[in-house]
Design an enzyme around this catalytic site. Structure first.
Site, short mmCIF file in Angstrom:
data_model
loop_
_atom_site.label_atom_id
_atom_site.label_comp_id
_atom_site.label_asym_id
_atom_site.label_seq_id
_atom_site.Cartn_x
_atom_site.Cartn_y
_atom_site.Cartn_z
N ASP A 69 0.83 -1.20 0.00
CA ASP A 69 0.00 0.00 0.00
C ASP A 69 0.86 1.26 0.00
O ASP A 69 1.41 1.64 1.04
CB ASP A 69 -0.92 -0.01 1.22
N ASP B 160 -1.60 5.02 -5.77
CA ASP B 160 -1.98 4.25 -4.58
C ASP B 160 -2.20 2.79 -4.94
O ASP B 160 -3.21 2.42 -5.53
CB ASP B 160 -3.25 4.85 -3.96
#
Length: 469
Positions: free
Chosen positions: A91, A306
């Site tokens: 992440d 992201d």
């Protein structure tokens, strides 16, 4: 095998320790270069006072953005003494590494994918230490609402994600294990270094989804608490990393800490003073035609990369012009439909022949060109015909977010020394050429993260699981 002996003489006599060579003598399979590289690694360990050495670190990547497989990309890491393996989502949209505690309330205990979770037990690791909660360390975070003190000897945290899921727990310091490849060598050295991470004692929202295969999240953000920040601040890893997410088949790919040497990488500057990987998106083109969107919209709202978000999301003012432009191109051959708020189309020909290219133009002259397969998702709803395809691009009220769908099948390099992100198309089944340049290392021995000071987690992150359309 060469043997040797060391004699230890004491009051009561002598003891003999028999020694064996760790590496064979130089031969066709072991060069002098490899042996001297090993010596250099040992000398640096001695000078550094640590079991970790600097070099290229590579993590295997599993999973996919495909809803029929996993709907996320993850890797495996080893924590504690003895080390235990954990599956963690990669992440770049958050900072904190956290894994589930064996005492976690409301954590998933099984998975529909028949993958059993692993839980961290602080008492089972001989090197684990719970970070204490003192007034000096944690009081500022208590006031901001991002940390709390369940007991005076525990520094706690709470993280809320944009998909309304949340996790809370306590900060722990323990060994993080990794293999590093030294510059100019093919020898992988097993290394470890103490880092601070979260141990989750409570979860909610999509984090407790029984389709989840992960034991936690590996935050790769720009903040001080992220794993790359902690390790690079001590000069153990370079301040540059890259990922290559494979889109077809069963997915997978590569996540590497090192400088990419592949040709054709174009770069755009990172936005200063941001904790995530924000860049300046300037315009969007569909089929070569620019959308009628004021560039100020992208500048004021922000755009970032992201890997913890599955799809892409455009800020409100850009979403409708994008959908209208795509629909105008395909309207003669595709019937539009809506599925779960996403624009879809009933198609009876190859999407690569029908749908237009999408181009994102960034500051510095860098462009990210997306083929139809890189922004479309085939619907997996059982009642839909086989030819139902949906835009893997949603609407967001505040931000433009570039998630896994548009990041796959390309190398993305995050260069924190020169404050830029670069990319190029690449076959993610292959291993990219990687180098370790001295300019990417920080000459720092002392960690800034020995206590809770600087442990401010992101109050809001962008981690989101795939939902079926």
């Amino acid at each position: 095998m060469m043997l040797a002996a060391v004699y230890l003489f004491g009051i009561d006599g002598a003891a003999v320790l028999h020694l064996e060579r760790n590496l064979p003598l130089p031969s066709n399979s072991t060069s002098i270069e490899q042996l001297t590289a090993r010596d250099r690694a040992r000398h640096e360990r001695i000078l550094r006072g640590s079991t970790a050495v600097h070099g290229v670190v590579s993590f295997p990547v599993y999973g996919s953005a495909d809803a029929n497989i996993f709907g996320l990309y993850y890797t495996t890491i080893n924590l504690g003494s003895p080390p235990r393996e954990f599956k963690v989502v990669i992440d770049t949209g958050s900072d904190v590494l956290w894994v589930m505690s064996n005492t976690c309330v409301n954590c998933p205990r099984s998975s529909n994918l028949q993958i059993q979770p692993t839980f961290f037990d602080t008492t089972a690791s001989s090197t684990a230490r719970v970070i204490p909660c003192t007034h000096k360390d944690c009081a500022p975070f208590n006031r901001s609402g991002t940390a709390w003190c369940p007991r005076s000897d525990q520094c706690g945290y709470t993280i809320r994600y944009l998909d309304s899921s949340a996790t809370s727990g306590v900060y722990v310091k323990d060994e993080f294990h990794f293999d590093s490849l030294l510059p100019g060598s093919r020898i992988a050295n097993s290394s470890s270094a103490p880092i601070v991470f979260g141990v989750s004692t409570y979860q909610s929202g999509h984090l407790i989804d029984t389709n989840n295969v992960a034991d936690g999240i590996l935050g790769f953000g720009r903040g001080d608490l992220s794993v790359p920040s902690q390790l690079s601040s001590r000069g153990l890893i370079p301040r540059v990393f890259a990922h290559c997410l494979k889109g077809d088949g069963m997915g997978g790919g590569t996540f590497v800490l090192g400088k990419i040497l592949e040709q054709g990488i174009t770069y755009t500057p990172l936005t200063p003073n941001k904790q995530l990987y924000f860049v300046n998106l300037q315009s969007i083109a569909v089929n070569g035609d620019m959308l009628a969107v004021d560039p100020v919209v992208f500048t004021n709202r922000g755009t970032f990369f992201d890997t913890g978000t599955t799809y892409a999301y455009l800020v409100d003012e850009a979403y409708n012009p994008f959908v209208n432009a795509v629909t105008a191109v395909v309207s003669q051959s595709a019937a539009p439909a809506m599925r779960e708020g996403f624009q879809c189309y009933l198609v009876d020909v190859s999407v690569s022949q029908l749908f237009p290219a999408m181009t994102l133009n960034f500051a510095g002259g860098a462009s990210l060109v997306l083929k139809p397969e890189e922004y479309l998702v085939q619907s997996v709803v059982s009642l839909d015909p086989a030819g139902m395809w949906c835009l893997g691009v949603g609407k967001h009220p505040k931000l433009t977010i570039l998630g896994e769908l548009v990041l796959k099948d390309k190398i993305f390099e995050y260069d924190l020394v020169h404050q830029q992100i670069g990319w190029t198309h690449f076959n993610c089944s292959s291993t990219p050429n990687v180098s370790v340049s001295r300019e990417y290392f920080v000459n720092s021995v002392r960690s800034r993260l020995s206590t809770c000071a600087g442990l401010l987690p992101l109050a809001i992150s962008t981690y989101a699981f795939l939902f079926v359309i």
